[in-house]
Design a protein around this motif. Structure first.
Motif, PDB file in Angstrom:
ATOM      1  N   ALA A 160       2.177   9.547  -5.811  1.00 44.07           N
ATOM      2  CA  ALA A 160       2.607  10.889  -5.398  1.00 44.07           C
ATOM      3  C   ALA A 160       3.937  11.297  -6.017  1.00 44.07           C
ATOM      4  O   ALA A 160       4.491  12.344  -5.674  1.00 44.07           O
ATOM      5  CB  ALA A 160       2.704  10.958  -3.876  1.00 44.07           C
ATOM      6  N   GLY A 161       4.484  10.441  -6.913  1.00 46.67           N
ATOM      7  CA  GLY A 161       5.763  10.751  -7.541  1.00 46.67           C
ATOM      8  C   GLY A 161       6.951  10.530  -6.633  1.00 46.67           C
ATOM      9  O   GLY A 161       7.994  11.180  -6.789  1.00 46.67           O
ATOM     10  N   LEU A 162       6.820   9.612  -5.687  1.00 45.39           N
ATOM     11  CA  LEU A 162       7.901   9.318  -4.743  1.00 45.39           C
ATOM     12  C   LEU A 162       8.455   7.923  -5.018  1.00 45.39           C
ATOM     13  O   LEU A 162       7.750   7.033  -5.494  1.00 45.39           O
ATOM     14  CB  LEU A 162       7.393   9.388  -3.303  1.00 45.39           C
ATOM     15  CG  LEU A 162       6.737  10.702  -2.869  1.00 45.39           C
ATOM     16  CD1 LEU A 162       6.213  10.591  -1.439  1.00 45.39           C
ATOM     17  CD2 LEU A 162       7.722  11.861  -2.984  1.00 45.39           C
ATOM     18  N   ALA A 163       9.723   7.731  -4.704  1.00 48.05           N
ATOM     19  CA  ALA A 163      10.391   6.449  -4.924  1.00 48.05           C
ATOM     20  C   ALA A 163      10.692   5.786  -3.592  1.00 48.05           C
ATOM     21  O   ALA A 163      11.118   6.446  -2.636  1.00 48.05           O
ATOM     22  CB  ALA A 163      11.698   6.659  -5.695  1.00 48.05           C
ATOM     23  N   VAL A 164      10.449   4.477  -3.510  1.00 48.35           N
ATOM     24  CA  VAL A 164      10.736   3.703  -2.296  1.00 48.35           C
ATOM     25  C   VAL A 164      11.936   2.809  -2.567  1.00 48.35           C
ATOM     26  O   VAL A 164      11.924   1.996  -3.498  1.00 48.35           O
ATOM     27  CB  VAL A 164       9.522   2.840  -1.888  1.00 48.35           C
ATOM     28  CG1 VAL A 164       9.862   2.019  -0.642  1.00 48.35           C
ATOM     29  CG2 VAL A 164       8.298   3.707  -1.641  1.00 48.35           C
ATOM     30  N   ASP A 165      12.978   2.964  -1.766  1.00 53.34           N
ATOM     31  CA  ASP A 165      14.179   2.136  -1.876  1.00 53.34           C
ATOM     32  C   ASP A 165      14.084   1.063  -0.788  1.00 53.34           C
ATOM     33  O   ASP A 165      14.293   1.340   0.392  1.00 53.34           O
ATOM     34  CB  ASP A 165      15.437   2.992  -1.690  1.00 53.34           C
ATOM     35  CG  ASP A 165      16.716   2.206  -1.971  1.00 53.34           C
ATOM     36  OD1 ASP A 165      16.693   0.966  -1.835  1.00 53.34           O
ATOM     37  OD2 ASP A 165      17.729   2.839  -2.311  1.00 53.34           O
ATOM     38  N   LEU A 166      13.773  -0.159  -1.182  1.00 47.91           N
ATOM     39  CA  LEU A 166      13.588  -1.226  -0.200  1.00 47.91           C
ATOM     40  C   LEU A 166      14.895  -1.635   0.459  1.00 47.91           C
ATOM     41  O   LEU A 166      14.909  -2.124   1.593  1.00 47.91           O
ATOM     42  CB  LEU A 166      12.944  -2.445  -0.867  1.00 47.91           C
ATOM     43  CG  LEU A 166      11.514  -2.255  -1.389  1.00 47.91           C
ATOM     44  CD1 LEU A 166      11.011  -3.554  -2.019  1.00 47.91           C
ATOM     45  CD2 LEU A 166      10.582  -1.818  -0.266  1.00 47.91           C
ATOM     46  N   ALA A 167      16.006  -1.449  -0.244  1.00 46.17           N
ATOM     47  CA  ALA A 167      17.302  -1.834   0.324  1.00 46.17           C
ATOM     48  C   ALA A 167      17.670  -0.954   1.508  1.00 46.17           C
ATOM     49  O   ALA A 167      18.185  -1.424   2.527  1.00 46.17           O
ATOM     50  CB  ALA A 167      18.384  -1.762  -0.751  1.00 46.17           C
ATOM     51  N   THR A 168      17.388   0.343   1.382  1.00 45.78           N
ATOM     52  CA  THR A 168      17.730   1.277   2.470  1.00 45.78           C
ATOM     53  C   THR A 168      16.532   1.590   3.357  1.00 45.78           C
ATOM     54  O   THR A 168      16.688   2.155   4.450  1.00 45.78           O
ATOM     55  CB  THR A 168      18.269   2.592   1.894  1.00 45.78           C
ATOM     56  OG1 THR A 168      17.244   3.216   1.078  1.00 45.78           O
ATOM     57  CG2 THR A 168      19.498   2.337   1.037  1.00 45.78           C
ATOM     58  N   GLY A 169      15.330   1.257   2.882  1.00 48.87           N
ATOM     59  CA  GLY A 169      14.137   1.535   3.668  1.00 48.87           C
ATOM     60  C   GLY A 169      13.783   3.003   3.717  1.00 48.87           C
ATOM     61  O   GLY A 169      13.263   3.488   4.721  1.00 48.87           O
ATOM     62  N   THR A 170      14.030   3.717   2.615  1.00 50.43           N
ATOM     63  CA  THR A 170      13.788   5.163   2.601  1.00 50.43           C
ATOM     64  C   THR A 170      12.932   5.562   1.402  1.00 50.43           C
ATOM     65  O   THR A 170      12.857   4.851   0.398  1.00 50.43           O
ATOM     66  CB  THR A 170      15.109   5.943   2.558  1.00 50.43           C
ATOM     67  OG1 THR A 170      15.848   5.556   1.382  1.00 50.43           O
ATOM     68  CG2 THR A 170      15.941   5.676   3.798  1.00 50.43           C
ATOM     69  N   ASP A 190       0.826  -1.208   0.000  1.00 50.24           N
ATOM     70  CA  ASP A 190       0.000   0.000   0.000  1.00 50.24           C
ATOM     71  C   ASP A 190       0.862   1.262   0.000  1.00 50.24           C
ATOM     72  O   ASP A 190       0.577   2.233  -0.712  1.00 50.24           O
ATOM     73  CB  ASP A 190      -0.926   0.012   1.220  1.00 50.24           C
ATOM     74  CG  ASP A 190      -2.053  -1.010   1.106  1.00 50.24           C
ATOM     75  OD1 ASP A 190      -2.263  -1.520  -0.009  1.00 50.24           O
ATOM     76  OD2 ASP A 190      -2.702  -1.285   2.131  1.00 50.24           O
ATOM     77  N   ILE A 191       1.912   1.239   0.812  1.00 46.17           N
ATOM     78  CA  ILE A 191       2.807   2.399   0.876  1.00 46.17           C
ATOM     79  C   ILE A 191       3.477   2.623  -0.485  1.00 46.17           C
ATOM     80  O   ILE A 191       3.576   3.762  -0.967  1.00 46.17           O
ATOM     81  CB  ILE A 191       3.864   2.201   1.979  1.00 46.17           C
ATOM     82  CG1 ILE A 191       3.204   2.258   3.361  1.00 46.17           C
ATOM     83  CG2 ILE A 191       4.967   3.262   1.874  1.00 46.17           C
ATOM     84  CD1 ILE A 191       4.136   1.921   4.503  1.00 46.17           C
ATOM     85  N   GLN A 192       3.926   1.547  -1.113  1.00 49.76           N
ATOM     86  CA  GLN A 192       4.568   1.665  -2.424  1.00 49.76           C
ATOM     87  C   GLN A 192       3.598   2.246  -3.457  1.00 49.76           C
ATOM     88  O   GLN A 192       3.973   3.101  -4.268  1.00 49.76           O
ATOM     89  CB  GLN A 192       5.074   0.299  -2.883  1.00 49.76           C
ATOM     90  CG  GLN A 192       6.298  -0.198  -2.119  1.00 49.76           C
ATOM     91  CD  GLN A 192       6.727  -1.581  -2.579  1.00 49.76           C
ATOM     92  OE1 GLN A 192       5.989  -2.557  -2.428  1.00 49.76           O
ATOM     93  NE2 GLN A 192       7.919  -1.664  -3.138  1.00 49.76           N
ATOM     94  N   SER A 193       2.344   1.803  -3.427  1.00 55.14           N
ATOM     95  CA  SER A 193       1.344   2.303  -4.380  1.00 55.14           C
ATOM     96  C   SER A 193       1.072   3.785  -4.152  1.00 55.14           C
ATOM     97  O   SER A 193       0.979   4.578  -5.103  1.00 55.14           O
ATOM     98  CB  SER A 193       0.042   1.505  -4.245  1.00 55.14           C
ATOM     99  OG  SER A 193       0.250   0.145  -4.577  1.00 55.14           O
ATOM    100  N   GLU A 194       0.927   4.170  -2.905  1.00 54.09           N
ATOM    101  CA  GLU A 194       0.658   5.571  -2.578  1.00 54.09           C
ATOM    102  C   GLU A 194       1.839   6.464  -2.972  1.00 54.09           C
ATOM    103  O   GLU A 194       1.656   7.570  -3.496  1.00 54.09           O
ATOM    104  CB  GLU A 194       0.360   5.715  -1.090  1.00 54.09           C
ATOM    105  CG  GLU A 194      -0.954   5.078  -0.663  1.00 54.09           C
ATOM    106  CD  GLU A 194      -1.143   5.091   0.848  1.00 54.09           C
ATOM    107  OE1 GLU A 194      -0.371   5.804   1.532  1.00 54.09           O
ATOM    108  OE2 GLU A 194      -2.065   4.399   1.343  1.00 54.09           O
TER     109      GLU A 194
END
Length: 543
Positions: A104-114, A96-100
């Motif tokens: 919103a034009g934001l990138a999620v880096d799963l390796a760093t958690g940011t 859900d966070i990744q979809s949101e």
């Protein structure tokens, strides 16, 4: 132990933990079955070795060792199931966070958690807004990661506390007596669960065999043990009735026994229809139980991620068992097809734990039957919460017709431990508003066919004027039908989510491929965004 990352959370195969939990559960069940066979074989020991005290001591020691191996296996299964369910919930949150963020034009880096912005923003106001979003989502990811690491530690600790029992180290205990069961009077289901878990498996099995009817109805005892007790009790009941039939002296006595035997056979046929996933959680075939009582489940409610407990309504008896079991089977199959988890992760319970009203007397227009069903339903639901192997099960109260008034009576006490309430064809739930049933009225769901007479009492009276005019119900029905059961929960003023019912009449809400069936099953599966509504606002999907 290395630190868990969001990448690992996303890639973890939760199904592998569920499969392992199922495997350990089967080991525990097989040990339990083996213990029964061992005990049965031991009854012949005195005959073949009448002076062998050493043999008896060895037999008792092995019995205790086998008994005490069961519990560690069950606890391993429970720990792994909790791990699997929590991983699924965390993965749902992360998705859900990744979809949101993507929207919103934001990138999620799963390796760093940011989280970071994909765009270079020159407008100060817009940049500040995006910075606020980034900060918020980073906080959510940190919280999610903390929960994942806590889960990893807790599961490791739970498994580490369960070394295999050493030969000769097992404990036993005194036989469970009738006085022990009497001492449970007034205890809540959580206290009953604690008492049951304090017993050795040997003691539990002895209680099941010596007091099957008591254990079978005891809320707070795990479903598989209640099933074991009730099936044993049903066999004893059938044997007792056949003995009574053989000794019956009068035609009246024979008819009474034959009637009860018919009820036993109805239950047996219902269990056959449910198949290997069926569980018998309570029954009463006696004449003193009114039209009979029966509680059965398709799927284990103690391990399922989604459990619906469905209360039937008007004119339900043990004779209508087959058709009602078909209804819970249809809801089970439809909900199971909607879940993200592996197949078989839904349990549906048919709860006829009260004496449903009939059309040929005033009981259908009164609330005494629903009030009488309130406490047994509350205890049963609290028992499911107490015995569930994880802390995160999705529990749904479901009712049809007059059964919805039982749910309403239970819910308005604010002690009904459910996540959702779903009713179909309800004449009213004895409250004026959905907020009287649950803190969040978005989790109250009601549907009614436009041609359902029970959901609209005035329409029923109009369409059945000949029946009412020719019966002693006329004056009573005209003055009290609408008043006693309250506002129809599918009306906008009630404040519940009104789901679309595309079926006709009062008994077709489970027709194959209907929106009526699908909408009830969508709530059961927690996919609220898929429910088609006449009015209302769905909450966020259950994880």
């Amino acid at each position: 132990m290395s630190e868990i990352t969001l990448q690992q959370v996303a890639e973890t195969n939760a199904a592998s933990f569920s499969s392992a939990a199922d495997a350990w559960s089967r080991v525990a069940s097989n040990l339990d079955a083996g213990l029964e066979k061992y005990i049965a074989a031991g009854q012949y020991l005195p005959a073949v070795w009448p002076t062998g005290t050493a043999a008896e001591e060895r037999f008792a020691a092995l019995r205790t060792e086998l008994s005490n191996t069961y519990e560690p296996c069950r606890k391993i299964s429970s720990a792994l199931r909790t791990h699997a369910d929590t991983v699924l919930s965390l993965q749902g949150m992360l998705s859900d966070i990744q979809s949101e963020c993507a929207a919103a034009g934001l990138a999620v880096d799963l390796a760093t958690g940011t989280v970071s912005s994909k765009n270079h923003l020159t407008d100060a106001t817009e940049a500040a807004q995006v910075a606020g979003l980034v900060q918020s989502y980073n906080g959510q990811l940190n919280e999610l990661l903390t929960r994942a690491r806590d889960l990893d530690r807790e599961t490791a600790e739970a498994l580490g506390q369960l070394p295999p029992p050493k030969p000769g180290s097992g404990k036993t205990g005194p036989k469970i007596a009738k006085e022990d069961l009497a001492a449970l009077a007034g205890k809540n289901p959580a206290q009953v669960r604690d008492w049951w878990n304090s017993l050795t498996r040997d003691q539990q099995d002895q209680a099941i065999h010596d007091f099957p009817r008591d254990i079978g109805w005891l809320d707070g005892v795990p479903a598989v043990d209640r099933d074991k007790a009730n099936r044993f009790g049903l066999d004893l009941e059938k044997q007792s009735l056949n003995d009574r039939l053989a000794a019956a002296d009068s035609w009246y006595e024979r008819q009474e026994v034959l009637h009860e035997l018919g009820r036993v056979e109805t239950i047996e046929k219902g269990l056959q229809k449910l198949g290997p996933r069926g569980l018998l959680l309570g029954f009463d075939t006696s004449a003193y139980s009114g039209d009979g009582k029966l509680v059965v489940a398709l799927g284990n409610p103690d391990t399922a991620r989604h459990t619906g407990v469905w209360v039937p309504g008007l004119s339900t008896t043990l004779d209508s068992t087959s058709g009602n079991i078909e209804r819970i089977m249809k809801m089970n199959n439809a909900a199971d097809a909607l879940t993200r988890e592996s197949s078989g992760d839904v349990s549906t319970v048919y709860w006829l734990g009260y004496d449903a009203p009939d059309l040929d007397n005033a009981s259908v227009f009164e609330n005494e039957r629903s009030m009488a069903g309130r406490d047994p339903y509350l205890d049963f639901m609290q028992g499911l919460r107490a015995t569930h192997e994880t802390d995160g099960g999705h529990l749904v109260a479901m009712g049809h017709s007059y059964g919805s008034t039982v749910v309403g009576e239970a819910a308005k006490t604010h002690q009904l431990p459910v996540d959702d309430i779903v009713v179909a064809g309800s004449p009213g739930m004895h409250v004026d508003s959905a907020s009287d049933l649950m803190v969040d009225p978005k989790h109250v769901w009601a549907g009614a066919s436009a041609s359902d007479p029970v959901a609209h009492s005035g329409a029923w009276l109009d369409s059945n004027s000949d029946l009412v005019d020719s019966s002693p119900l006329k004056e009573f029905a005209e003055t009290t039908a609408d008043d006693l059961h309250g506002v129809a929960p599918d009306t906008p003023s009630f404040g519940a989510n009104s789901w679309k019912a595309d079926t006709h009449g009062h008994t077709h809400y489970w027709d194959d491929n209907s929106e009526s069936l699908q909408n009830q099953s969508r709530v059961l599966a927690g996919v609220y965004n898929k429910v088609t509504l006449n009015n209302g606002t769905p909450p966020e999907n259950w994880r």
